[in-house]
Design an enzyme around this catalytic site. Sequence first.
Site, PDB file in Angstrom:
ATOM      1  N   LYS A   1       3.805  65.103 -41.618  1.00  0.00           N
ATOM      2  CA  LYS A   1       4.656  66.225 -41.196  1.00  0.00           C
ATOM      3  C   LYS A   1       5.306  65.966 -39.835  1.00  0.00           C
ATOM      4  O   LYS A   1       6.461  66.281 -39.617  1.00  0.00           O
ATOM      5  CB  LYS A   1       3.826  67.520 -41.111  1.00  0.00           C
ATOM      6  CG  LYS A   1       3.192  67.928 -42.425  1.00  0.00           C
ATOM      7  CD  LYS A   1       2.250  69.092 -42.249  1.00  0.00           C
ATOM      8  CE  LYS A   1       0.987  68.785 -41.481  1.00  0.00           C
ATOM      9  NZ  LYS A   1       0.038  67.874 -42.145  1.00  0.00           N
TER      10      LYS A   1
ATOM     11  N   ALA B   1      -4.783  70.152 -35.622  1.00  0.00           N
ATOM     12  CA  ALA B   1      -3.705  69.305 -36.138  1.00  0.00           C
ATOM     13  C   ALA B   1      -3.608  68.030 -35.311  1.00  0.00           C
ATOM     14  O   ALA B   1      -3.946  68.014 -34.128  1.00  0.00           O
ATOM     15  CB  ALA B   1      -2.378  70.060 -36.074  1.00  0.00           C
ATOM     16  N   GLY B   2      -3.145  66.976 -35.957  1.00  0.00           N
ATOM     17  CA  GLY B   2      -2.836  65.737 -35.249  1.00  0.00           C
ATOM     18  C   GLY B   2      -1.597  65.175 -35.906  1.00  0.00           C
ATOM     19  O   GLY B   2      -1.652  64.723 -37.043  1.00  0.00           O
ATOM     20  N   HIS B   3      -0.466  65.268 -35.232  1.00  0.00           N
ATOM     21  CA  HIS B   3       0.809  64.857 -35.821  1.00  0.00           C
ATOM     22  C   HIS B   3       1.313  63.612 -35.091  1.00  0.00           C
ATOM     23  O   HIS B   3       1.599  63.659 -33.898  1.00  0.00           O
ATOM     24  CB  HIS B   3       1.827  66.002 -35.730  1.00  0.00           C
ATOM     25  CG  HIS B   3       1.450  67.174 -36.588  1.00  0.00           C
ATOM     26  ND1 HIS B   3       2.237  68.284 -36.747  1.00  0.00           N
ATOM     27  CD2 HIS B   3       0.349  67.389 -37.363  1.00  0.00           C
ATOM     28  CE1 HIS B   3       1.633  69.135 -37.571  1.00  0.00           C
ATOM     29  NE2 HIS B   3       0.484  68.616 -37.944  1.00  0.00           N
TER      30      HIS B   3
ATOM     31  N   GLY C   1      -3.460  67.901 -45.795  1.00  0.00           N
ATOM     32  CA  GLY C   1      -3.121  67.553 -44.421  1.00  0.00           C
ATOM     33  C   GLY C   1      -2.806  66.079 -44.256  1.00  0.00           C
ATOM     34  O   GLY C   1      -3.002  65.263 -45.173  1.00  0.00           O
ATOM     35  N   ASP C   2      -2.240  65.737 -43.088  1.00  0.00           N
ATOM     36  CA  ASP C   2      -1.925  64.350 -42.718  1.00  0.00           C
ATOM     37  C   ASP C   2      -0.931  63.691 -43.669  1.00  0.00           C
ATOM     38  O   ASP C   2      -1.014  62.495 -43.942  1.00  0.00           O
ATOM     39  CB  ASP C   2      -3.218  63.502 -42.629  1.00  0.00           C
ATOM     40  CG  ASP C   2      -4.221  64.129 -41.686  1.00  0.00           C
ATOM     41  OD1 ASP C   2      -3.798  64.697 -40.663  1.00  0.00           O
ATOM     42  OD2 ASP C   2      -5.433  64.075 -41.982  1.00  0.00           O
TER      43      ASP C   2
ATOM     44  N   GLN D   1      -1.843  71.255 -40.931  1.00  0.00           N
ATOM     45  CA  GLN D   1      -2.770  71.159 -42.067  1.00  0.00           C
ATOM     46  C   GLN D   1      -1.969  71.013 -43.380  1.00  0.00           C
ATOM     47  O   GLN D   1      -0.833  70.593 -43.341  1.00  0.00           O
ATOM     48  CB  GLN D   1      -3.706  72.374 -42.128  1.00  0.00           C
ATOM     49  CG  GLN D   1      -4.759  72.417 -41.028  1.00  0.00           C
ATOM     50  CD  GLN D   1      -4.218  72.908 -39.687  1.00  0.00           C
ATOM     51  OE1 GLN D   1      -3.671  73.983 -39.583  1.00  0.00           O
ATOM     52  NE2 GLN D   1      -4.378  72.114 -38.659  1.00  0.00           N
TER      53      GLN D   1
ATOM     54  N   ARG E   1     -10.649  58.918 -43.374  1.00  0.00           N
ATOM     55  CA  ARG E   1     -10.208  59.905 -44.369  1.00  0.00           C
ATOM     56  C   ARG E   1     -10.665  59.461 -45.756  1.00  0.00           C
ATOM     57  O   ARG E   1     -10.673  58.273 -46.057  1.00  0.00           O
ATOM     58  CB  ARG E   1      -8.686  60.045 -44.342  1.00  0.00           C
ATOM     59  CG  ARG E   1      -8.179  60.636 -43.036  1.00  0.00           C
ATOM     60  CD  ARG E   1      -6.656  60.688 -43.008  1.00  0.00           C
ATOM     61  NE  ARG E   1      -6.160  61.176 -41.723  1.00  0.00           N
ATOM     62  CZ  ARG E   1      -5.022  60.788 -41.156  1.00  0.00           C
ATOM     63  NH1 ARG E   1      -4.243  59.900 -41.749  1.00  0.00           N
ATOM     64  NH2 ARG E   1      -4.651  61.287 -39.988  1.00  0.00           N
TER      65      ARG E   1
HETATM   66  P1  GDP Z   1       0.609  64.808 -40.106  1.00  0.00           P
HETATM   67  O1  GDP Z   1      -0.642  65.449 -39.626  1.00  0.00           O
HETATM   68  O2  GDP Z   1       1.064  65.363 -41.406  1.00  0.00           O
HETATM   69  O3  GDP Z   1       1.704  64.795 -39.079  1.00  0.00           O
HETATM   70  O4  GDP Z   1       0.226  63.276 -40.388  1.00  0.00           O
HETATM   71  P2  GDP Z   1      -0.648  62.309 -39.452  1.00  0.00           P
HETATM   72  O5  GDP Z   1       0.185  61.886 -38.306  1.00  0.00           O
HETATM   73  O6  GDP Z   1      -1.963  62.911 -39.136  1.00  0.00           O
HETATM   74  O7  GDP Z   1      -0.962  61.135 -40.440  1.00  0.00           O
HETATM   75  C1  GDP Z   1       0.050  60.385 -41.021  1.00  0.00           C
HETATM   76  C2  GDP Z   1      -0.155  58.922 -40.608  1.00  0.00           C
HETATM   77  O8  GDP Z   1       0.680  58.086 -41.374  1.00  0.00           O
HETATM   78  C3  GDP Z   1       0.247  58.651 -39.163  1.00  0.00           C
HETATM   79  O9  GDP Z   1      -0.519  57.597 -38.675  1.00  0.00           O
HETATM   80  C4  GDP Z   1       1.710  58.240 -39.286  1.00  0.00           C
HETATM   81  O10 GDP Z   1       2.143  57.419 -38.212  1.00  0.00           O
HETATM   82  C5  GDP Z   1       1.678  57.471 -40.566  1.00  0.00           C
HETATM   83  N1  GDP Z   1       2.884  57.513 -41.388  1.00  0.00           N
HETATM   84  C6  GDP Z   1       3.758  58.527 -41.575  1.00  0.00           C
HETATM   85  N2  GDP Z   1       4.646  58.197 -42.538  1.00  0.00           N
HETATM   86  C7  GDP Z   1       4.323  56.946 -42.950  1.00  0.00           C
HETATM   87  C8  GDP Z   1       4.827  56.072 -43.956  1.00  0.00           C
HETATM   88  O11 GDP Z   1       5.763  56.371 -44.671  1.00  0.00           O
HETATM   89  N3  GDP Z   1       4.188  54.869 -44.098  1.00  0.00           N
HETATM   90  C9  GDP Z   1       3.130  54.492 -43.333  1.00  0.00           C
HETATM   91  N4  GDP Z   1       2.592  53.310 -43.556  1.00  0.00           N
HETATM   92  N5  GDP Z   1       2.613  55.306 -42.392  1.00  0.00           N
HETATM   93  C10 GDP Z   1       3.204  56.515 -42.210  1.00  0.00           C
HETATM   94  P1  IMO Z   2      -2.817  68.061 -39.734  1.00  0.00           P
HETATM   95  O1  IMO Z   2      -1.876  69.113 -39.195  1.00  0.00           O
HETATM   96  C1  IMO Z   2      -6.365  67.149 -42.104  1.00  0.00           C
HETATM   97  C2  IMO Z   2      -9.582  70.110 -42.036  1.00  0.00           C
HETATM   98  C3  IMO Z   2     -10.880  69.684 -41.393  1.00  0.00           C
HETATM   99  C4  IMO Z   2     -11.866  70.495 -42.203  1.00  0.00           C
HETATM  100  C5  IMO Z   2     -11.126  71.801 -42.435  1.00  0.00           C
HETATM  101  C6  IMO Z   2     -11.499  72.907 -41.468  1.00  0.00           C
HETATM  102  O2  IMO Z   2      -2.942  66.878 -38.867  1.00  0.00           O
HETATM  103  O3  IMO Z   2      -2.457  67.736 -41.149  1.00  0.00           O
HETATM  104  P2  IMO Z   2     -10.924  73.357 -38.908  1.00  0.00           P
HETATM  105  O4  IMO Z   2     -11.222  72.554 -37.680  1.00  0.00           O
HETATM  106  O5  IMO Z   2      -9.475  73.609 -39.125  1.00  0.00           O
HETATM  107  O6  IMO Z   2     -11.732  74.612 -38.989  1.00  0.00           O
HETATM  108  O7  IMO Z   2     -11.454  72.421 -40.130  1.00  0.00           O
HETATM  109  O8  IMO Z   2      -9.747  71.499 -42.300  1.00  0.00           O
HETATM  110  N1  IMO Z   2      -8.381  69.950 -41.182  1.00  0.00           N
HETATM  111  C7  IMO Z   2      -7.469  68.989 -41.344  1.00  0.00           C
HETATM  112  N2  IMO Z   2      -7.444  67.935 -42.192  1.00  0.00           N
HETATM  113  N3  IMO Z   2      -5.330  67.364 -41.270  1.00  0.00           N
HETATM  114  C8  IMO Z   2      -5.325  68.428 -40.441  1.00  0.00           C
HETATM  115  O9  IMO Z   2      -4.262  68.766 -39.687  1.00  0.00           O
HETATM  116  C9  IMO Z   2      -6.449  69.278 -40.420  1.00  0.00           C
HETATM  117  N4  IMO Z   2      -6.786  70.375 -39.721  1.00  0.00           N
HETATM  118  C10 IMO Z   2      -7.965  70.790 -40.209  1.00  0.00           C
HETATM  119  O10 IMO Z   2     -11.094  68.305 -41.528  1.00  0.00           O
HETATM  120  O11 IMO Z   2     -12.049  69.905 -43.462  1.00  0.00           O
HETATM  121 MG    MG Z   3      -2.586  64.891 -39.014  1.00  0.00          MG
END
Ligand code: GDP
Ligand code: IMO
Ligand code: MG
Length: 426
Positions: free
Chosen positions: A17, A40-42, A13-14, A222, A303
């Site tokens: 996306k 999720a947190g995008h 995850g993270d 995720q 993380r």
């Molecule tokens: P997602 O859940 O897959 O959408 O990813 P998240 O948003 O939770 O986490 C990705 C983090 O990295 C966020 O804070 C984005 O703003 C940041 N991010 C995405 N792409 C890049 C990159 O290429 N470089 C840096 N430094 N940050 C990025």
């Molecule tokens: P995005 O879309 C990272 C992890 C939680 C936990 C496990 C189960 O932003 O990538 P849940 O609440 O789903 O039952 O938790 O999954 N988890 C994530 N880790 N990014 C996420 O979403 C996640 N969504 C759930 O931390 O380990």
């Molecule tokens: Mg995320």
Amino acid sequence: MGKSLLILGSQWGDEGKGKITNYLSNKADIVIRYQGGNNAGHTIVFNGHKYALRLIPSGVFNENVKCIMANGMVINPRAFKEEVSELINAGFSCKNIYISDRAHVIFDHHLELDRLNEEALGDKKIGTTKKGIGPAYTDKIARTGMRMCDFVSVDFPELYKNLLEFKNKQIKDLGGTPIDYEKTVKEYMDLASYMRPMVTDTVKMIGDARKEGKNILFEGAQGALLDIDFGSYPYVTSSNVTSGGTISGTGIGCHGVDEVLGIVKSYETRVGEGAFPTEQLNEIGDLIRERGHEYGTVTHRPRRCGFLDLPALKYSIQINSITSICLTLLDVLTGFDKINVCTHYDYKGERIDTLPASDRVLRECKPVYAKLDGWSEDISNIKSFEDLPVNARKYVEFIEKEVGVPVVMVSTGPDKYQTIIRKEIF
Ligand code: GDP
Ligand code: IMO
Ligand code: MG
């Protein structure tokens, strides 16, 4: 003939996306979330503003892009309304949101059960986001959940009353606080009225769009290693994150996805419990966390950080049919003298180059590293692959060669335009 592309988290995850979905949504007619909920947190950054989406697909900023929350999702109505309100306050109409009548609803009793389950597990806890995701999917499978079609129907108060009677028994058994029907029913009825105009038959909508040759993006939530079937069970989420989730989660059918773009973070992160062979519980991990701002978008938890894990990535590529890769957060690795990449594991003297089924086995897998040379130049504003420092290019090429899938995009910063395109795929 329209194109369809799945944007999929290839790790835990993270991976970025949200950023990439938003970037590619310029060319999409439809963006679909097919699983998960507000766990999720995008994060999306453009025009100097930052947005954190939890439920709503990352195409929402362009009114011409239809955003579908499909049947595979679990949706907390209160969280949904809050998210829409934030977006409307920021100037986006949100008239382009459609919710599946087959999606499941997350209620307060799911949040309470998530909390109680985690508490009961003690030091074996999953480390969930406590958003009620697991209990809502449990109810779906046990056939004791409620779907959007019922939530927005006139029968809701009666259905909810019966449901709550049943769920409160479980809550009491676990020593929790039962949910009061009278206190909650009115709020839920108001939320149902709010959502009713957006609830529709998205299965038909998606089928029609496909026939009409529309361009479709699927936005995974995720990451594949958190998949309920293929992830490091039990430390996973409760949905099919992997590419198969698009079929059951939308009704697109098994020929519905043309290409799968694996979003791969240039290193590894994980939130919550579970094995993590390349984790760096040292100053390297701390440095990655600080440089990459690796704190959860939803829970703000730090993380866990480590080096790129190729056995896990190869596994992810296989189970998802990943056809191309977008490598993200490459800029975070700037300044390291040497960068380790795990090429395989050593498990009690045996070479392993895939993800074992057992989390207990994975915990005992020792990563074997290739050591690559780092680079010191700032890469955050580089627009073409050829302009990257030679060692940054070598890092990308090493990964490509090891996993046998081309890296078609490289992300060098959080902003939408900090993106290098090597090959147009959508
Ligand atoms: P997602 O859940 O897959 O959408 O990813 P998240 O948003 O939770 O986490 C990705 C983090 O990295 C966020 O804070 C984005 O703003 C940041 N991010 C995405 N792409 C890049 C990159 O290429 N470089 C840096 N430094 N940050 C990025
Ligand atoms: P995005 O879309 C990272 C992890 C939680 C936990 C496990 C189960 O932003 O990538 P849940 O609440 O789903 O039952 O938790 O999954 N988890 C994530 N880790 N990014 C996420 O979403 C996640 N969504 C759930 O931390 O380990
Ligand atoms: Mg995320």
